[in-house]
Write a protein that holds these residues in place. Structure first.
Motif, PDB file in Angstrom:
ATOM      1  N   UNK A 221      18.894  48.021  43.155  1.00  0.00           N
ATOM      2  CA  UNK A 221      17.822  47.227  43.761  1.00  0.00           C
ATOM      3  C   UNK A 221      17.005  48.145  44.649  1.00  0.00           C
ATOM      4  N   UNK A 222      15.858  48.563  44.118  1.00  0.00           N
ATOM      5  CA  UNK A 222      15.009  49.513  44.829  1.00  0.00           C
ATOM      6  C   UNK A 222      13.564  49.292  44.404  1.00  0.00           C
TER       7      UNK A 222
ATOM      8  N   UNK B 166      21.342  50.120  47.581  1.00  0.00           N
ATOM      9  CA  UNK B 166      21.860  51.487  47.483  1.00  0.00           C
ATOM     10  C   UNK B 166      21.900  52.226  48.811  1.00  0.00           C
ATOM     11  N   UNK B 167      21.245  51.661  49.823  1.00  0.00           N
ATOM     12  CA  UNK B 167      21.176  52.321  51.134  1.00  0.00           C
ATOM     13  C   UNK B 167      22.342  51.968  52.046  1.00  0.00           C
TER      14      UNK B 167
ATOM     15  N   UNK C 215      22.427  44.202  41.692  1.00  0.00           N
ATOM     16  CA  UNK C 215      21.558  44.647  40.596  1.00  0.00           C
ATOM     17  C   UNK C 215      22.143  44.210  39.260  1.00  0.00           C
ATOM     18  N   UNK C 216      21.292  44.042  38.262  1.00  0.00           N
ATOM     19  CA  UNK C 216      21.776  43.697  36.935  1.00  0.00           C
ATOM     20  C   UNK C 216      22.705  44.767  36.391  1.00  0.00           C
TER      21      UNK C 216
ATOM     22  N   UNK D 138      29.526  48.024  41.821  1.00  0.00           N
ATOM     23  CA  UNK D 138      28.115  48.144  41.426  1.00  0.00           C
ATOM     24  C   UNK D 138      27.826  49.558  40.923  1.00  0.00           C
ATOM     25  N   UNK D 139      28.394  50.545  41.569  1.00  0.00           N
ATOM     26  CA  UNK D 139      28.217  51.930  41.126  1.00  0.00           C
ATOM     27  C   UNK D 139      28.756  52.118  39.713  1.00  0.00           C
ATOM     28  N   UNK D 140      29.924  51.546  39.420  1.00  0.00           N
ATOM     29  CA  UNK D 140      30.574  51.725  38.119  1.00  0.00           C
ATOM     30  C   UNK D 140      29.956  50.881  37.013  1.00  0.00           C
ATOM     31  N   UNK D 141      29.388  49.739  37.361  1.00  0.00           N
ATOM     32  CA  UNK D 141      28.879  48.818  36.339  1.00  0.00           C
ATOM     33  C   UNK D 141      27.362  48.804  36.232  1.00  0.00           C
ATOM     34  N   UNK D 142      26.670  49.379  37.190  1.00  0.00           N
ATOM     35  CA  UNK D 142      25.203  49.323  37.201  1.00  0.00           C
ATOM     36  C   UNK D 142      24.583  50.721  37.206  1.00  0.00           C
ATOM     37  N   UNK D 143      24.791  51.452  38.305  1.00  0.00           N
ATOM     38  CA  UNK D 143      24.056  52.687  38.515  1.00  0.00           C
ATOM     39  C   UNK D 143      24.521  53.819  37.605  1.00  0.00           C
TER      40      UNK D 143
END
Length: 471
Positions: free
Chosen positions: A398-399, A13-14, A66-67, A378-383
């Motif tokens: 992933x954090x 995410x960074x 990330x998952x 990843x933003x659209x499917x995970x976070x």
């Protein structure tokens, strides 16, 4: 056990681009305990102070993501387990890199509309889940008295229909029902989800006598106006209940986007939107007649509409993407007669979404190149779906301190969607009909550090133990 996963292309995410990193997961807690911003070899850990056995994974040239969190899945158990179930549905999800699914309150029998029904559903999950599972509750006429108790039991929000749902045990609500439910829910921190189609009786086609095998007959029966009328009602109700977050599921109508943008300007944090893989990856003109496997509600629309949905996703008007995996037994799809109008409306997608979106973003689907990065996907499917489902404190990125859910994904692998590649129970999919070629393949999926799926290039892959928990 300590699981250590290293690679040159880790989506953190960074950073907007994949970076070298090593992720260390404690299997005892299921949490990420350390992220080292460099690729480390197995030898680095051979003399380390870890007091548990080490499971070392080198992702090599593959990405580490990330998952995925799929916040719109119909697992249908109990009651319609011949349609889908927790075992087969979460297994299919894991094969596509999904580590958390949020189960819809229908089409199970009983639906998740009372505490008693919810307890029945939870009992059926035991020992069956390959992913973690959260739950939406349902709003139907007369159950407003159950809503706070369901929140206390852990449901993440509530879904309602403004048009008939297709199953008699989950009737749609009227405006007076919504006022009763929204009065209760405005004092909670969970969202109200809307199947946003509303038939106000205006003059639009109701094609009883037209050819029911033509996809155009079905498309004309569910015009964009059904969605815009529904969203107009929802945004009007928001003025009375401004503290309640409302959410539009499976948006298909681009005509509703101006109304959504206007409502968000007035209430910036209280309206969220999802769309689905099939609305972004398919267009109505490429759907052959007599193929009910393409039927879903709302329908797949025209190419120009698809392009506008993509632009809305990229500019943030649409928040995230889900599968709306809505299976049934193959007989209800009318595959033998080609009767689209009479078929069950739902598209099965579990296990395919990441590859579908990546393929389309690269311009290898039916449309143009979308200029989308893996960080956006990843933003659209995970976070974003994790936040939506109230799981933003542990899922979706992933954090350190988050669950050790991760996916090793070969972004360049190519494959064709075939029936034997599908892992859900009823293997009916429009992507099989289209012989869809996808770019990107999941190699390994981990849930809280546990390997639940591995694909080495042969057969269906290997599955681990069903270690999924209820969230």
């Amino acid at each position: 056990m300590t699981t250590i996963c290293t690679g040159d292309k880790v989506v953190l995410p960074t950073s907007p681009t994949p970076q070298p990193a090593t992720i260390i997961i404690s299997n005892a807690s299921g949490k990420i305990v350390e992220i080292v911003p460099q690729r480390l070899s197995k030898d680095h850990f051979s003399s380390s102070s870890y007091r548990t056995p080490i499971n070392f994974i080198d992702a090599q040239s593959s990405l580490i993501l990330p998952g995925l969190v799929d916040a719109h899945v119909h697992l249908n158990e109990p009651g319609r387990t011949d349609w889908e179930g927790f075992y087969t549905g979460t297994r299919a999800a894991a094969s596509g890199g999904v580590t958390t699914v949020v189960d819809m309150p229908l089409n199970s029998i009983p639906p998740t509309t009372t505490v008693e029904n919810f307890e029945i559903k939870k009992t059926t999950t035991k020992g069956q889940c390959f992913t973690d599972v959260a739950f939406w509750g349902g709003v139907i006429p007369g159950n407003e008295g159950d809503l706070k108790a369901l929140v206390d039991r852990g449901v993440k929000g509530f879904k309602c229909f403004l048009i008939e749902s297709g199953v008699e045990e989950f009737p749609c609500v009227k405006e007076e029902d919504l006022h009763k439910a929204m009065k209760v829910l405005q004092d909670t921190d969970v969202p109200l989800l809307f199947h946003a189609e509303l038939d106000v009786g205006d003059d639009h086609p109701h094609p009883q006598e037209e050819d029911s095998t033509l996809y155009s007959t079905f498309l004309n029966s569910r015009p964009q106006k059904l969605e815009t009328d529904a969203i107009a009602l929802i945004t009007t109700l928001q003025k009375t209940y401004p503290s309640l977050r409302c959410h539009i599921v499976h948006l298909s109508a681009s005509n509703a986007l101006p109304l959504i943008r206007q409502a968000r300007a007035a209430y910036p944090n209280n309206l969220t939107i999802e769309t689905c893989f099939h609305y972004l990856c398919l267009s109505s003109l490429s759907i052959p007649n007599g193929h009910p496997e393409f039927k879903c509600c709302p329908p797949i629309r025209e190419e120009w509409n698809r392009d506008l949905l993509w632009e809305a996703l990229k500019d943030g008007t649409i928040d995230f993407v889900v599968s709306d995996h809505s299976p049934c037994v193959s007989e209800l799809k009318n595959l033998d007669t080609g009767d689209v109008m009479g078929a069950w409306g739902g598209i099965s997608t579990l296990g395919l979404g990441l590859g579908l979106l990546w393929t389309e973003a690269r311009g290898e689907g039916e449309g143009q190149k979308r200029d989308v990065t893996i960080a956006q996907i990843v933003d659209w499917l995970c976070w974003k779906p994790a936040i939506h489902a109230g799981l933003g404190d542990r899922k979706g990125k992933l954090e350190v301190g988050f669950d050790g859910d991760l996916v090793i994904w070969d972004e360049e692998a190519e494959w064709e969607v075939r029936e034997e590649e599908l892992r859900f129970k009823n293997r009916v999919s429009p992507y099989v009909t289209k012989r869809k070629r996808l770019r990107g393949r999941v190699r390994k999926t981990f849930v809280r550090g546990n390997l639940v799926f591995e694909f080495d290039g042969e057969g269906e892959g290997r599955f681990g133990e069903p270690v999924g928990e209820l969230l």
